[in-house]
Write a protein that holds these residues in place. Structure first.
Motif, PDB file in Angstrom:
ATOM      1  N   THR A   1       0.854  -1.185   0.000  1.00  0.00           N
ATOM      2  CA  THR A   1       0.000   0.000   0.000  1.00  0.00           C
ATOM      3  C   THR A   1       0.892   1.237   0.000  1.00  0.00           C
ATOM      4  OG1 THR A   1      -0.102   0.110   2.432  1.00  0.00           O
ATOM      5  CG2 THR A   1      -1.787  -1.209   1.304  1.00  0.00           C
ATOM      6  N   ARG A   2       0.472   2.273  -0.681  1.00  0.00           N
ATOM      7  CA  ARG A   2       1.270   3.484  -0.810  1.00  0.00           C
ATOM      8  C   ARG A   2       1.019   4.434   0.362  1.00  0.00           C
ATOM      9  NH1 ARG A   2       3.523   4.438  -5.698  1.00  0.00           N
ATOM     10  NH2 ARG A   2       3.461   6.685  -5.353  1.00  0.00           N
ATOM     11  N   SER A   3       2.061   5.147   0.734  1.00  0.00           N
ATOM     12  CA  SER A   3       1.937   6.154   1.781  1.00  0.00           C
ATOM     13  C   SER A   3       1.582   7.499   1.160  1.00  0.00           C
ATOM     14  CB  SER A   3       3.250   6.281   2.552  1.00  0.00           C
ATOM     15  OG  SER A   3       4.214   6.979   1.776  1.00  0.00           O
ATOM     16  N   THR A   4       1.191   8.437   2.011  1.00  0.00           N
ATOM     17  CA  THR A   4       0.987   9.831   1.622  1.00  0.00           C
ATOM     18  C   THR A   4       1.750  10.692   2.616  1.00  0.00           C
ATOM     19  OG1 THR A   4      -0.978  10.174   2.998  1.00  0.00           O
ATOM     20  CG2 THR A   4      -1.327   9.263   0.778  1.00  0.00           C
ATOM     21  N   LYS A   5       1.817  11.987   2.329  1.00  0.00           N
ATOM     22  CA  LYS A   5       2.562  12.858   3.246  1.00  0.00           C
ATOM     23  C   LYS A   5       1.852  13.038   4.583  1.00  0.00           C
ATOM     24  CE  LYS A   5       0.795  17.249   1.379  1.00  0.00           C
ATOM     25  NZ  LYS A   5       1.185  18.538   0.753  1.00  0.00           N
ATOM     26  N   THR A   6       0.578  12.674   4.636  1.00  0.00           N
ATOM     27  CA  THR A   6      -0.149  12.728   5.913  1.00  0.00           C
ATOM     28  C   THR A   6      -0.269  11.360   6.568  1.00  0.00           C
ATOM     29  OG1 THR A   6      -2.263  12.507   4.751  1.00  0.00           O
ATOM     30  CG2 THR A   6      -1.488  14.748   5.216  1.00  0.00           C
ATOM     31  N   ASN A   7       0.173  10.320   5.889  1.00  0.00           N
ATOM     32  CA  ASN A   7       0.155   8.963   6.442  1.00  0.00           C
ATOM     33  C   ASN A   7       1.428   8.261   6.002  1.00  0.00           C
ATOM     34  OD1 ASN A   7      -0.560   6.516   7.602  1.00  0.00           O
ATOM     35  ND2 ASN A   7      -1.812   5.884   5.862  1.00  0.00           N
ATOM     36  N   LEU A   8       2.484   8.455   6.772  1.00  0.00           N
ATOM     37  CA  LEU A   8       3.802   7.949   6.396  1.00  0.00           C
ATOM     38  C   LEU A   8       3.944   6.489   6.821  1.00  0.00           C
ATOM     39  CD1 LEU A   8       5.943  11.080   7.318  1.00  0.00           C
ATOM     40  CD2 LEU A   8       5.178  10.324   5.053  1.00  0.00           C
ATOM     41  N   GLN A   9       3.231   5.654   6.099  1.00  0.00           N
ATOM     42  CA  GLN A   9       3.252   4.219   6.404  1.00  0.00           C
ATOM     43  C   GLN A   9       2.953   3.430   5.140  1.00  0.00           C
ATOM     44  OE1 GLN A   9       1.354   2.294  10.031  1.00  0.00           O
ATOM     45  NE2 GLN A   9      -0.128   1.700   8.469  1.00  0.00           N
TER      46      GLN A   9
END
Length: 224
Positions: free
Chosen positions: A66-74
């Motif tokens: 699954t890809r991360s986003t800058k608000t969900n660094l996981q």
């Protein structure tokens, strides 16, 4: 499975933590995590060929992320649901019952309700298999046609008379009986063989720092 990656250790103590750097760090970190996850995914898929005996292409494409986003660094890396049902025994070890698809596959030949849940119809050396050890659909259909027919010399399912031969699928030919599948009342047992945590950790630690520094440099350049 959890892997800890440190931004501070990868950038080093000499980095000047300016406001601009701090503003771009979440986006850059997200990009680095996604690139790292992709490489870990590719490595795990490739390593199935080293830890399993002739894995099918289906197994060699098992892992996703699954890809991360800058608000969900996981990011989360793991096998797809169908493959995880059997790959987990290669990772953790233990015993498993017959796979769901095995029983469904064989139900086209015999009524698998008469086979114990812990049993498997195991092909003998008379049954041709592909490079991954699987029985071809053409062979299944040929046996199915023989079971459904009434001609002498065909296939039958059950326990042959005389002797102590197990339940299975047999073929009559020239007054002889040849075993094609035998019902083995035992769970398949596996020992741990696929160290996905060690493989993933090693690969992530190798590439994350480079991806982070590259992503951060690109982000700072674009922000100017």
């Amino acid at each position: 499975m959890t892997i800890q990656l440190s931004v501070e250790s990868e950038l080093g103590p000499a980095v000047t933590w300016t406001g601009q750097l701090m503003a771009q760090l979440p986006f850059a970190t997200s990009q680095a995590l996604n690139r790292t996850a992709y490489q870990v995914q590719q490595t795990l898929n490739y390593e199935t060929t080293n830890y399993f005996d002739r894995p099918t292409p289906f197994t060699q494409r098992a892992f996703r992320y699954t890809r991360s986003t800058k608000t969900n660094l996981q990011v989360v890396i793991g096998a797809a649901p169908l493959q995880s049902r059997y790959l987990r025994f290669g990772v953790q070890g233990g015993s498993r019952p017959a796979k769901g698809f095995e029983r469904k596959y064989l139900s086209s030949i015999v009524d698998t309700r008469n086979i114990p849940a812990s049993a498997q119809l195991v092909p003998t050396g008379l049954v041709p298999t592909d490079g991954s050890g699987n029985v071809s659909l053409a062979t299944i259909r040929r046996i199915q046609k023989g079971l459904n027919g009434t001609a002498r010399g065909g296939f039958f399912y059950g326990k042959p008379r005389g002797g102590d031969r197990p339940v299975g699928i047999y073929r009559r030919s020239r007054n002889q009986i040849f075993p094609y599948f035998l019902a083995i009342d035992a769970r398949a047992s596996y020992s741990p063989r696929f160290p996905i945590l060690q493989i993933s950790t090693r690969k992530a630690q190798q590439v994350f720092g480079e991806h982070l520094r590259t992503s951060l440099a690109q982000a700072l350049q674009q922000a100017r």
